[in-house]
Scaffold this motif. Structure first.
Motif, PDB file in Angstrom:
ATOM      1  N   ALA A  62      42.288 -32.051  43.272  1.00 50.04           N
ATOM      2  CA  ALA A  62      41.310 -32.619  43.667  1.00 50.04           C
ATOM      3  C   ALA A  62      40.482 -31.829  44.487  1.00 50.04           C
ATOM      4  CB  ALA A  62      42.110 -33.781  44.693  1.00 50.04           C
ATOM      5  N   GLY A  63      39.075 -32.403  44.628  1.00 53.95           N
ATOM      6  CA  GLY A  63      38.194 -31.533  45.338  1.00 53.95           C
ATOM      7  C   GLY A  63      37.322 -30.697  44.404  1.00 53.95           C
ATOM      8  N   SER A  64      36.528 -29.816  44.768  1.00 56.52           N
ATOM      9  CA  SER A  64      35.613 -28.995  44.335  1.00 56.52           C
ATOM     10  C   SER A  64      35.876 -27.584  44.407  1.00 56.52           C
ATOM     11  CB  SER A  64      34.326 -29.232  44.753  1.00 56.52           C
ATOM     12  OG  SER A  64      33.418 -28.322  44.118  1.00 56.52           O
ATOM     13  N   THR A  65      35.683 -26.891  43.403  1.00 52.37           N
ATOM     14  CA  THR A  65      35.925 -25.386  43.142  1.00 52.37           C
ATOM     15  C   THR A  65      34.477 -24.535  43.352  1.00 52.37           C
ATOM     16  OG1 THR A  65      36.121 -25.195  40.951  1.00 52.37           O
ATOM     17  CG2 THR A  65      38.105 -25.336  42.219  1.00 52.37           C
ATOM     18  N   ASP A  66      33.551 -25.209  43.653  1.00 51.91           N
ATOM     19  CA  ASP A  66      32.110 -24.930  43.739  1.00 51.91           C
ATOM     20  C   ASP A  66      32.252 -23.819  44.848  1.00 51.91           C
ATOM     21  OD1 ASP A  66      29.535 -24.361  43.901  1.00 51.91           O
ATOM     22  OD2 ASP A  66      28.995 -26.352  43.961  1.00 51.91           O
ATOM     23  N   PRO A  67      31.654 -22.509  44.786  1.00 53.63           N
ATOM     24  CA  PRO A  67      31.524 -21.696  45.800  1.00 53.63           C
ATOM     25  C   PRO A  67      30.869 -22.135  47.098  1.00 53.63           C
ATOM     26  CG  PRO A  67      31.237 -20.559  43.693  1.00 53.63           C
ATOM     27  CD  PRO A  67      31.372 -21.973  43.444  1.00 53.63           C
ATOM     28  N   ALA A  68      29.832 -22.963  46.615  1.00 55.44           N
ATOM     29  CA  ALA A  68      28.959 -23.637  47.717  1.00 55.44           C
ATOM     30  C   ALA A  68      29.785 -24.533  48.897  1.00 55.44           C
ATOM     31  CB  ALA A  68      27.877 -24.263  47.261  1.00 55.44           C
ATOM     32  N   CYS A  69      30.926 -25.097  48.313  1.00 55.29           N
ATOM     33  CA  CYS A  69      32.013 -25.899  48.954  1.00 55.29           C
ATOM     34  C   CYS A  69      32.832 -25.247  49.771  1.00 55.29           C
ATOM     35  CB  CYS A  69      32.293 -26.804  48.122  1.00 55.29           C
ATOM     36  SG  CYS A  69      33.561 -27.991  48.776  1.00 55.29           S
ATOM     37  N   ILE A  70      33.568 -24.285  49.007  1.00 51.50           N
ATOM     38  CA  ILE A  70      34.669 -23.870  49.772  1.00 51.50           C
ATOM     39  C   ILE A  70      34.641 -22.116  49.944  1.00 51.50           C
ATOM     40  CG2 ILE A  70      36.537 -25.432  48.615  1.00 51.50           C
ATOM     41  CD1 ILE A  70      37.052 -23.163  46.334  1.00 51.50           C
ATOM     42  N   GLY A  71      33.703 -21.644  49.236  1.00 51.58           N
ATOM     43  CA  GLY A  71      33.358 -20.205  49.303  1.00 51.58           C
ATOM     44  C   GLY A  71      33.679 -19.595  48.162  1.00 51.58           C
ATOM     45  N   GLU A  72      33.447 -18.072  47.966  1.00 52.85           N
ATOM     46  CA  GLU A  72      33.545 -17.394  46.667  1.00 52.85           C
ATOM     47  C   GLU A  72      35.232 -17.300  46.395  1.00 52.85           C
ATOM     48  OE1 GLU A  72      31.597 -16.071  44.667  1.00 52.85           O
ATOM     49  OE2 GLU A  72      29.879 -16.788  45.555  1.00 52.85           O
ATOM     50  N   SER A  73      35.451 -17.523  45.054  1.00 54.28           N
ATOM     51  CA  SER A  73      36.853 -17.505  44.557  1.00 54.28           C
ATOM     52  C   SER A  73      37.548 -16.130  45.060  1.00 54.28           C
ATOM     53  CB  SER A  73      36.870 -17.570  43.151  1.00 54.28           C
ATOM     54  OG  SER A  73      38.049 -17.378  42.568  1.00 54.28           O
ATOM     55  N   ARG A  74      36.660 -15.102  45.024  1.00 55.55           N
ATOM     56  CA  ARG A  74      37.349 -13.623  45.149  1.00 55.55           C
ATOM     57  C   ARG A  74      37.769 -13.656  46.811  1.00 55.55           C
ATOM     58  NH1 ARG A  74      33.201  -9.611  42.254  1.00 55.55           N
ATOM     59  NH2 ARG A  74      32.000 -11.254  43.222  1.00 55.55           N
ATOM     60  N   ALA A  75      37.123 -14.353  47.622  1.00 61.15           N
ATOM     61  CA  ALA A  75      37.444 -14.342  48.950  1.00 61.15           C
ATOM     62  C   ALA A  75      38.813 -14.965  49.405  1.00 61.15           C
ATOM     63  CB  ALA A  75      36.069 -14.965  49.584  1.00 61.15           C
ATOM     64  N   PHE A  76      39.354 -15.556  48.392  1.00 63.43           N
ATOM     65  CA  PHE A  76      40.754 -16.280  48.661  1.00 63.43           C
ATOM     66  C   PHE A  76      42.020 -15.177  47.719  1.00 63.43           C
ATOM     67  CE2 PHE A  76      37.772 -19.712  49.279  1.00 63.43           C
ATOM     68  CZ  PHE A  76      38.470 -20.355  50.344  1.00 63.43           C
ATOM     69  N   LEU A  77      42.806 -15.344  48.700  1.00 61.68           N
ATOM     70  CA  LEU A  77      44.039 -14.489  47.944  1.00 61.68           C
ATOM     71  C   LEU A  77      45.165 -15.570  48.035  1.00 61.68           C
ATOM     72  CD1 LEU A  77      43.859 -10.960  49.495  1.00 61.68           C
ATOM     73  CD2 LEU A  77      43.256 -11.628  47.079  1.00 61.68           C
ATOM     74  N   VAL A  78      45.641 -16.162  46.749  1.00 58.20           N
ATOM     75  CA  VAL A  78      46.512 -17.443  46.627  1.00 58.20           C
ATOM     76  C   VAL A  78      47.696 -16.956  45.963  1.00 58.20           C
ATOM     77  CG1 VAL A  78      46.569 -19.773  46.184  1.00 58.20           C
ATOM     78  CG2 VAL A  78      44.486 -18.729  46.497  1.00 58.20           C
ATOM     79  N   ASP A  79      48.927 -17.220  46.948  1.00 63.51           N
ATOM     80  CA  ASP A  79      50.283 -16.830  46.315  1.00 63.51           C
ATOM     81  C   ASP A  79      50.960 -17.860  45.430  1.00 63.51           C
ATOM     82  OD1 ASP A  79      50.306 -14.691  48.049  1.00 63.51           O
ATOM     83  OD2 ASP A  79      51.266 -15.851  49.826  1.00 63.51           O
ATOM     84  N   LEU A  80      51.215 -17.379  44.323  1.00 63.28           N
ATOM     85  CA  LEU A  80      52.278 -18.047  43.580  1.00 63.28           C
ATOM     86  C   LEU A  80      53.450 -18.534  44.041  1.00 63.28           C
ATOM     87  CD1 LEU A  80      51.630 -16.381  40.047  1.00 63.28           C
ATOM     88  CD2 LEU A  80      50.605 -18.480  40.799  1.00 63.28           C
ATOM     89  N   ALA A  81      54.092 -17.509  44.656  1.00 65.27           N
ATOM     90  CA  ALA A  81      55.247 -17.790  45.608  1.00 65.27           C
ATOM     91  C   ALA A  81      55.081 -17.500  46.936  1.00 65.27           C
ATOM     92  CB  ALA A  81      56.392 -17.082  44.784  1.00 65.27           C
ATOM     93  N   PRO A  82      54.403 -18.218  47.805  1.00 62.01           N
ATOM     94  CA  PRO A  82      54.341 -17.817  49.288  1.00 62.01           C
ATOM     95  C   PRO A  82      55.440 -17.580  49.953  1.00 62.01           C
ATOM     96  CG  PRO A  82      54.003 -20.288  49.119  1.00 62.01           C
ATOM     97  CD  PRO A  82      54.051 -19.617  47.725  1.00 62.01           C
ATOM     98  N   ARG A  83      55.752 -16.440  50.690  1.00 57.85           N
ATOM     99  CA  ARG A  83      57.119 -16.100  51.430  1.00 57.85           C
ATOM    100  C   ARG A  83      56.806 -15.374  52.955  1.00 57.85           C
ATOM    101  NH1 ARG A  83      58.804 -18.807  48.073  1.00 57.85           N
ATOM    102  NH2 ARG A  83      60.605 -18.633  46.770  1.00 57.85           N
ATOM    103  N   LEU A  84      57.532 -15.541  53.765  1.00 53.08           N
ATOM    104  CA  LEU A  84      57.808 -14.822  54.883  1.00 53.08           C
ATOM    105  C   LEU A  84      58.817 -13.897  54.819  1.00 53.08           C
ATOM    106  CD1 LEU A  84      57.251 -17.729  57.572  1.00 53.08           C
ATOM    107  CD2 LEU A  84      55.504 -16.283  56.653  1.00 53.08           C
ATOM    108  N   VAL A  85      58.826 -12.992  56.033  1.00 50.33           N
ATOM    109  CA  VAL A  85      59.849 -11.828  55.944  1.00 50.33           C
ATOM    110  C   VAL A  85      60.330 -11.939  57.409  1.00 50.33           C
ATOM    111  CG1 VAL A  85      60.078  -9.519  55.832  1.00 50.33           C
ATOM    112  CG2 VAL A  85      58.627 -10.458  54.315  1.00 50.33           C
ATOM    113  N   TYR A  86      61.680 -11.635  57.269  1.00 49.85           N
ATOM    114  CA  TYR A  86      62.380 -11.743  58.836  1.00 49.85           C
ATOM    115  C   TYR A  86      62.218 -10.171  59.067  1.00 49.85           C
ATOM    116  CZ  TYR A  86      64.954 -16.086  58.972  1.00 49.85           C
ATOM    117  OH  TYR A  86      65.192 -17.391  59.176  1.00 49.85           O
ATOM    118  N   GLY A  87      61.722  -9.989  60.581  1.00 47.53           N
ATOM    119  CA  GLY A  87      61.399  -8.723  61.011  1.00 47.53           C
ATOM    120  C   GLY A  87      62.691  -7.967  61.143  1.00 47.53           C
TER     121      GLY A  87
END
Length: 604
Positions: A53-78
């Motif tokens: 849903a929404g637009s992937t147009d760079p004019a709307c959200i920004g350049e695709s390469r400016a985003f780094l999207v995780d297939l499996a987002p995770r945190l790490v215990y310090g």
């Protein structure tokens, strides 16, 4: 997390293969365009039911390469095992982290609000979201719960009792323990179980498991400065962890090959003869039958047709789906080879993505042509336990932060009718999106028929409404309205993608060759530290229990008394050497001492 790094660090010869043109497989971090492409059926993420849903147009959200999207987002215990593994393998040279700035629980009452989660007793005292009575209840509970933990000299938290302890308190469900300890209100139980300990369902977990998580939390909180939280966010995406382990494995001598999927496994019986059709894998619910032997994988096939290559392998470790597909095709190839004893065209694999593996005998309309019906295929895929479905959502917000001054935030959303929904909102300080955007992840375990959008879209909107009521957005609304108590619009979603992935499941050990191991895919955990326990178990299962897991931290250094005793031993050795040297000089000056006049000199 990465068995190749552990094997290479222990001196094994390792070949790492990835079917994609990027590192990490289903743990990778990608640009928006590559991320959406990976979610399509049959691609890297193993996703289904994609809705955008929404637009992937760079004019709307920004350049695709400016985003780094995780297939499996995770945190790490310090202070957790992942940090120990990074240090032990040298992978820490290739990673960077920032502290998670806030952890919240969504109070979905008449006016939804985000309540901060205290992780220490000091934070309980300082919290503005808790009443004085709630603070007293939480303090008494934390004091009683922490009292179950052993403490070493100096106040350090020790490891909890083993999981198989006979203590009846640790064996009780954690939900019952919280109720008996005075946490009768659901919101306080959610704050502790979901918010602080990141447990999905306290009714299904024992108090001993929760105690392990409390020990991990206490070792991590404040480790990087007074008042610092327990959780770390990987810079440039969670996929950097997998890539860092690949690099450390390369330092240990491992070879990495991208765009190189394993097409099939070469199988032999335990006696050394080629087998096929799964005949050597005879099992039932009770395990292998008497007299049956599991096959052995002696090699792997890469490429198809004339480009096919065969590589000898002593041990094969891979993903569940990849191992299942390669094993099925390997059995079909062995069957085809038996039907072509003259070494003709039998056993030529045309590709893992075609019906039934498409084992061809090289003739039009021959027996090896695709049947198109998996139910009529002579060999079956190894048995996989039924697993729940993971519902996932990724969204791009039009604001630089979800909350004022906090662009690295974790939120849990308890649901009375189903499992908790986890949420991460990550901003530009992690270098995962442009400065005026925020990347949001939501996920939960649920039945696929519920619909990912029907579950996660309301959760996202509830968090956005709660964020719009914070002080910064309220002040913005008042300024835009010319005064008064107006409420600003707050962050809004520009793009969202919802989809399903299969929750982790393994292959029954008696349904695969004895030297083949399948790694589970990413699950619903918030922190990645549990992967180290899985990697350790896999390492010992593959190389033996006596082998030391190389990603564990080194044994502790000797204490001060041992160091002092060593210094005393060195002083005694120096004195003895001086005595020997003096005796030798005396022997030279007085030859009458002969050979009995002293001992030979020591070479130090």
């Amino acid at each position: 997390m990465h068995p190749g790094s552990a094997a290479a660090t222990s001196g094994k010869t390792v070949l790492q293969l990835d079917a994609q043109d990027f590192y990490g497989g289903r743990w990778a971090t990608l640009s928006i365009d590559d991320f959406l492409a990976a979610l399509r059926p049959g691609q890297a993420a193993g996703a289904t039911g994609l809705e955008v849903a929404g637009s992937t147009d760079p004019a709307c959200i920004g350049e695709s390469r400016a985003f780094l999207v995780d297939l499996a987002p995770r945190l790490v215990y310090g202070g957790g095992p992942m940090v120990d593994a990074l240090l032990a393998s040298g992978a820490h040279h290739y990673t960077e982290f920032k502290l998670l700035q806030g952890s919240y629980v969504l109070d979905s009452g008449d006016a939804p609000r985000l309540m901060s989660v205290p992780s220490t007793r000091a934070e309980v005292f300082a919290s503005r979201d808790l009443s004085l009575a709630d603070k007293r209840v939480l303090m008494r509970f934390l004091q009683r719960f922490s009292g179950l933990l052993p403490h070493e000299e100096g106040g350090e938290v020790g490891d909890p009792a083993p999981a198989d302890t006979h203590d009846p308190v640790l064996a009780t469900p954690f939900a019952d323990f919280m109720t008996n300890a005075g946490l009768s209100r659901p919101d306080l139980r959610a704050t502790i179980a979901h918010g602080a300990l990141l447990l999905p369902d306290p009714a299904l977990l024992s108090t001993g498991v929760a105690l392990d998580r409390l020990a991990l939390l206490q070792r991590s909180a404040g480790r990087y400065g007074a008042g610092s939280g327990a959780l770390l966010c990987p810079m440039h995406g969670a996929g950097e962890l997998a890539q860092a382990f690949c690099r450390s494995a390369a330092v240990g001598g491992a070879v990495q090959m991208l765009r190189s999927p394993i097409v099939a496994l070469r199988l032999e019986s335990a006696e050394g003869s080629r087998i096929g059709g799964g005949a050597a894998t005879v099992s039932d619910s009770a395990g292998p039958k008497v007299g049956a032997s599991r096959p052995v994988c002696t090699g792997i096939y890469l490429g198809t047709g004339d480009d096919r290559q065969e590589v000898a392998a002593g041990v094969v470790i891979g993903g569940v789906a990849e191992i299942a597909s390669a094993l099925r095709l390997g059995e079909q190839m062995a069957d085809a080879a038996q039907s072509h004893p003259d070494g003709g065209a039998g056993g030529v694999v045309h590709g893992a993505g075609q019906p039934c593996g498409e084992v061809s005998d090289g003739t039009a309309g021959g027996a090896g042509q695709p049947c198109g019906d998996a139910s009529s295929c002579p060999s079956s895929e190894p048995e996989r336990p039924q697993a729940p479905t993971l519902l996932r959502c990724v969204a791009v917000l039009d604001a630089p932060a979800l909350l004022p001054g906090q662009d690295r935030v974790g939120v849990c959303l308890p649901r009375p009718e189903g499992p908790v929904v986890w949420m991460l909102a990550l901003g530009h300080t992690l270098c995962v999106c442009p400065e005026n955007r925020t990347l949001v992840y939501l996920w939960t375990e649920a039945a696929a028929e519920r619909g990912a959008r029907s579950v996660l879209e309301p959760a996202l909107q509830a968090v956005l409404r709660a964020a719009s009521g914070t002080a910064l957005f309220t002040a913005q609304g008042a300024a835009e309205g010319g005064g008064g108590g107006g409420v600003g619009a707050g962050p809004a979603s520009l793009l969202s993608a919802v989809y399903y992935t299969e929750a982790p499941s393994g292959l029954r050990p008696d349904s695969v060759p004895s030297n083949v191991t399948a790694c589970p895919d990413p699950g619903s955990e918030v922190a990645v530290d549990s992967c180290i326990a899985s990697a350790r178990q896999l390492f010992h299962r593959t190389f033996g229990e006596e082998a030391r897991f190389p990603l564990d931290p080194d044994p502790p250094a000797p204490d001060a008394e041992d160091v002092a005793s060593d210094e005393e031993a060195l002083d005694a050795l120096r004195t003895a050497l001086r005595t020997v040297d003096g005796t030798e000089e005396a022997a030279k000056e007085n030859p009458d001492l002969g050979d009995s006049g002293g001992a030979p000199p020591l070479d130090v």
